[in-house]
Design a protein around this motif. Structure first.
Motif, PDB file in Angstrom:
ATOM      1  N   TYR A 148       0.650  -1.308  -0.070  1.00 43.06           N
ATOM      2  CA  TYR A 148      -0.048  -0.088  -0.100  1.00 43.06           C
ATOM      3  C   TYR A 148       0.852   1.097   0.104  1.00 43.06           C
ATOM      4  O   TYR A 148       1.869   1.262   0.432  1.00 43.06           O
ATOM      5  CB  TYR A 148      -0.732   0.175   1.298  1.00 43.06           C
ATOM      6  N   PRO A 149       0.324   2.287  -0.461  1.00 43.23           N
ATOM      7  CA  PRO A 149       1.330   3.599  -0.344  1.00 43.23           C
ATOM      8  C   PRO A 149       1.226   3.883   1.167  1.00 43.23           C
ATOM      9  O   PRO A 149       2.201   4.638   1.536  1.00 43.23           O
ATOM     10  CB  PRO A 149       0.092   4.507  -0.912  1.00 43.23           C
ATOM     11  N   LEU A 150       0.498   3.214   2.063  1.00 44.75           N
ATOM     12  CA  LEU A 150       0.708   3.865   3.441  1.00 44.75           C
ATOM     13  C   LEU A 150       2.054   3.072   4.092  1.00 44.75           C
ATOM     14  O   LEU A 150       1.992   2.969   5.462  1.00 44.75           O
ATOM     15  CB  LEU A 150      -0.564   3.568   4.160  1.00 44.75           C
ATOM     16  N   GLY A 151       2.586   2.184   3.608  1.00 48.22           N
ATOM     17  CA  GLY A 151       3.535   1.418   4.028  1.00 48.22           C
ATOM     18  C   GLY A 151       3.159   0.079   4.649  1.00 48.22           C
ATOM     19  O   GLY A 151       4.001  -0.588   5.457  1.00 48.22           O
ATOM     20  N   SER A 152       1.913  -0.296   4.305  1.00 52.47           N
ATOM     21  CA  SER A 152       1.372  -1.620   5.138  1.00 52.47           C
ATOM     22  C   SER A 152       1.090  -2.595   4.018  1.00 52.47           C
ATOM     23  O   SER A 152       0.556  -2.313   2.911  1.00 52.47           O
ATOM     24  CB  SER A 152       0.089  -1.210   5.728  1.00 52.47           C
ATOM     25  N   GLY A 153       2.084  -3.662   4.077  1.00 49.15           N
ATOM     26  CA  GLY A 153       2.110  -4.723   3.061  1.00 49.15           C
ATOM     27  C   GLY A 153       1.576  -5.893   3.420  1.00 49.15           C
ATOM     28  O   GLY A 153       0.647  -5.988   4.458  1.00 49.15           O
ATOM     29  N   ALA A 154       2.178  -6.902   3.150  1.00 52.03           N
ATOM     30  CA  ALA A 154       1.599  -8.464   3.497  1.00 52.03           C
ATOM     31  C   ALA A 154       1.809  -8.607   4.851  1.00 52.03           C
ATOM     32  O   ALA A 154       1.298  -9.525   5.393  1.00 52.03           O
ATOM     33  CB  ALA A 154       2.063  -9.224   2.484  1.00 52.03           C
ATOM     34  N   CYS A 155       2.801  -7.955   5.582  1.00 57.53           N
ATOM     35  CA  CYS A 155       2.987  -8.148   7.066  1.00 57.53           C
ATOM     36  C   CYS A 155       2.533  -7.124   7.986  1.00 57.53           C
ATOM     37  O   CYS A 155       2.832  -6.991   9.049  1.00 57.53           O
ATOM     38  CB  CYS A 155       4.762  -8.323   7.110  1.00 57.53           C
ATOM     39  N   GLY A 156       1.697  -6.323   7.354  1.00 56.12           N
ATOM     40  CA  GLY A 156       1.277  -5.065   8.344  1.00 56.12           C
ATOM     41  C   GLY A 156       2.094  -3.927   8.341  1.00 56.12           C
ATOM     42  O   GLY A 156       2.964  -3.859   7.866  1.00 56.12           O
ATOM     43  N   PHE A 157       1.592  -3.132   9.026  1.00 54.73           N
ATOM     44  CA  PHE A 157       2.230  -1.750   9.136  1.00 54.73           C
ATOM     45  C   PHE A 157       3.563  -1.749   9.843  1.00 54.73           C
ATOM     46  O   PHE A 157       3.866  -2.593  10.844  1.00 54.73           O
ATOM     47  CB  PHE A 157       1.292  -0.707  10.185  1.00 54.73           C
ATOM     48  N   ASN A 158       4.478  -0.724   9.135  1.00 55.34           N
ATOM     49  CA  ASN A 158       5.852  -0.706   9.542  1.00 55.34           C
ATOM     50  C   ASN A 158       6.795  -1.843   9.425  1.00 55.34           C
ATOM     51  O   ASN A 158       7.665  -2.046  10.066  1.00 55.34           O
ATOM     52  CB  ASN A 158       5.710  -0.138  11.054  1.00 55.34           C
ATOM     53  N   SER A 159       6.270  -2.865   8.828  1.00 55.98           N
ATOM     54  CA  SER A 159       6.930  -4.038   8.714  1.00 55.98           C
ATOM     55  C   SER A 159       7.731  -4.673   7.412  1.00 55.98           C
ATOM     56  O   SER A 159       7.382  -3.942   6.567  1.00 55.98           O
ATOM     57  CB  SER A 159       6.121  -5.157   9.242  1.00 55.98           C
ATOM     58  N   LEU A 160       8.748  -5.507   7.398  1.00 57.12           N
ATOM     59  CA  LEU A 160       9.355  -5.776   6.356  1.00 57.12           C
ATOM     60  C   LEU A 160       8.803  -7.187   5.825  1.00 57.12           C
ATOM     61  O   LEU A 160       8.865  -8.092   6.688  1.00 57.12           O
ATOM     62  CB  LEU A 160      10.842  -5.461   6.356  1.00 57.12           C
ATOM     63  N   CYS A 161       8.610  -7.257   4.494  1.00 53.66           N
ATOM     64  CA  CYS A 161       8.219  -8.524   4.122  1.00 53.66           C
ATOM     65  C   CYS A 161       9.465  -9.218   3.168  1.00 53.66           C
ATOM     66  O   CYS A 161       9.798  -8.255   2.309  1.00 53.66           O
ATOM     67  CB  CYS A 161       6.881  -8.707   3.369  1.00 53.66           C
TER      68      CYS A 161
END
Ligand SMILES: *[C@@H]1O[C@H](CO)[C@@H](O)[C@H](O)[C@H]1NC(C)=O
Ligand SMILES: *[C@@H]1O[C@H](CO)[C@@H](O)[C@H](O)[C@H]1NC(C)=O
Ligand SMILES: *[C@@H]1O[C@H](CO)[C@@H](O)[C@H](O)[C@H]1NC(C)=O
Length: 357
Positions: free
Chosen positions: A299-312
């Motif tokens: 997402y543009p908001l930085g939340s991806g497959a692993c949730g907010f603020n995380s790295l996948c």
């Protein structure tokens, strides 16, 4: 108490199509039969081969799932369940009533839900078939209801996902509640994977699709040779999803949307062999989609497959793993997809930084 029951069973009325079960030998579940959720070894209604069973499975101390599972392997892998968001408590029963309805009652006899709503006449008998499909049949042997029409997170060979139907990922590997991802065969014919508005199952962000849009009437088919594909109402194959011919007689098959949001095709050897486990089909062709979920969801908001603020990151096993950036840690160690939080309160208004935890 969580009363978020899946109420939408109206579509069963639309699915009373005759479905041939001819040529399939099975033991009938007769009217009046019931199973009780208790401790210890639970009785179940098994298919003639014994490969599938229908009954209660205990989920830790939380309660019981009314489920169908692979019955001949130690993992007892669940392929369908009726009450994933509302586990039954000890003493609950599932009954094929005298008037032919399949009901789940709590210990006091109060109906938790109609597992299958069959309308007026009700079923004459039920049967757990060797395909993994639990069916309720009318007097003439016509299928009134089948678990294959109400999939949970898994498709089995010979199962068809119809237009509008969906698979919802479980919440975690061993938590079968509705999770954060889904696969839906849309009414427009496109097969799409979405993140959901957890705890609701409404679609949010599409992260994979076949792009098929032949129109309504498309179906997702898992055929007997182990192929999974979208087919138009005309019978034309539109999009292959998995093309891994693995002999059905030697392997158990399933295609599951896992808690991490990946749709995978799994096989498990039926014969005695060491190190038996569910593995992805050993072929060169695709056996999971999307190819890289970490790239697919951002997402543009930085939340991806692993949730907010995380790295996948995709690991060597091709599975996504979640990490927190330096200075952050998981909100919940047992649930990494809740994302990461900062370890320190950010410095502002001249206050010295303080340890948060
Ligand atoms: C199952 O029940 C139906 C209806 O009573 C009957 O016609 C059929 O023969 C039964 N099948 C078996 C295998 O017992
Ligand atoms: C599964 O996870 C959900 C969401 O965190 C939670 O509400 C539910 O109690 C969990 N179920 C079990 C059986 O632990
Ligand atoms: C399954 O689909 C594949 C690909 O279309 C086809 O080659 C195969 O014959 C099908 N198998 C059966 C049993 O229909």
């Amino acid at each position: 108490m969580n009363l978020r029951l899946p109420y939408c069973f109206c579509f069963f009325l639309l699915l009373q199509l005759p479905f041939s079960t001819n040529g399939q030998a099975y033991k009938n579940v007769s009217l009046g039969s019931s199973l009780t959720a208790a401790s210890g070894d639970l009785p179940a209604w098994t298919s003639p081969s014994g490969e599938f069973a229908f009954g209660f499975q205990q989920v830790g101390d939380a309660g019981y799932l009314l489920a169908i599972w692979f019955n001949k392997i130690p993992e007892r892998t669940i392929v369908w369940s009726a009450n994933r968001n509302n586990l039954a408590q000890r003493g609950s029963t599932v009954q094929l009533t005298a008037d032919g309805q399949l009901v789940l009652n709590d210990r006091s006899g109060t109906r938790i839900r109609n597992t299958a709503y069959l309308g007026g006449s009700g079923a004459a008998y039920g049967a757990m078939l060797d395909t993994g499909n639990f069916v309720l049949s009318g007097q003439a042997g016509d299928t009134l209801w089948q678990s294959f029409d109400e999939p949970t997170d898994t498709l089995l060979p010979t199962q068809i996902l119809k237009s509008g139907a969906q698979l919802i990922a479980p919440y975690l590997e061993k938590n079968y509640s509705d999770g954060r991802f889904k696969l839906i065969l849309q009414d427009d014919g496109n097969l799409v994977m979405y993140t959901t508005a957890y705890p609701l199952t409404t679609s949010i962000f599409p992260y994979w699709s076949t792009g098929s849009s032949e129109g309504s009437g498309n179906q997702l088919i898992f055929n007997q040779s182990g192929y999974v594909y979208v087919v138009a109402s005309s019978g034309t194959i539109l999009n292959p999803v998995f093309s891994n011919p693995v002999p059905l007689q030697d392997f158990y098959h399933r295609a599951t949307i896992d808690y991490d949001g990946v749709f995978r095709q799994y096989v498990y050897p039926k014969s005695a062999s060491s190190g038996k486990r569910w593995a992805m089909a050993l072929t060169t062709s695709t056996n999971f989609v999307p190819p890289d979920i970490c790239l697919a969801i951002s997402y543009p908001l930085g939340s991806g497959a692993c949730g907010f603020n995380s790295l996948c990151e995709l690991g060597d096993d091709q599975r996504p793993s979640c990490r927190c950036p330096t200075g952050y840690s998981f909100y919940d160690q047992d649930d990494e997809r809740k994302g990461c939080k900062k370890n320190f309160i950010s410095q502002d208004c001249g206050h010295p930084s303080q340890r948060n935890r």
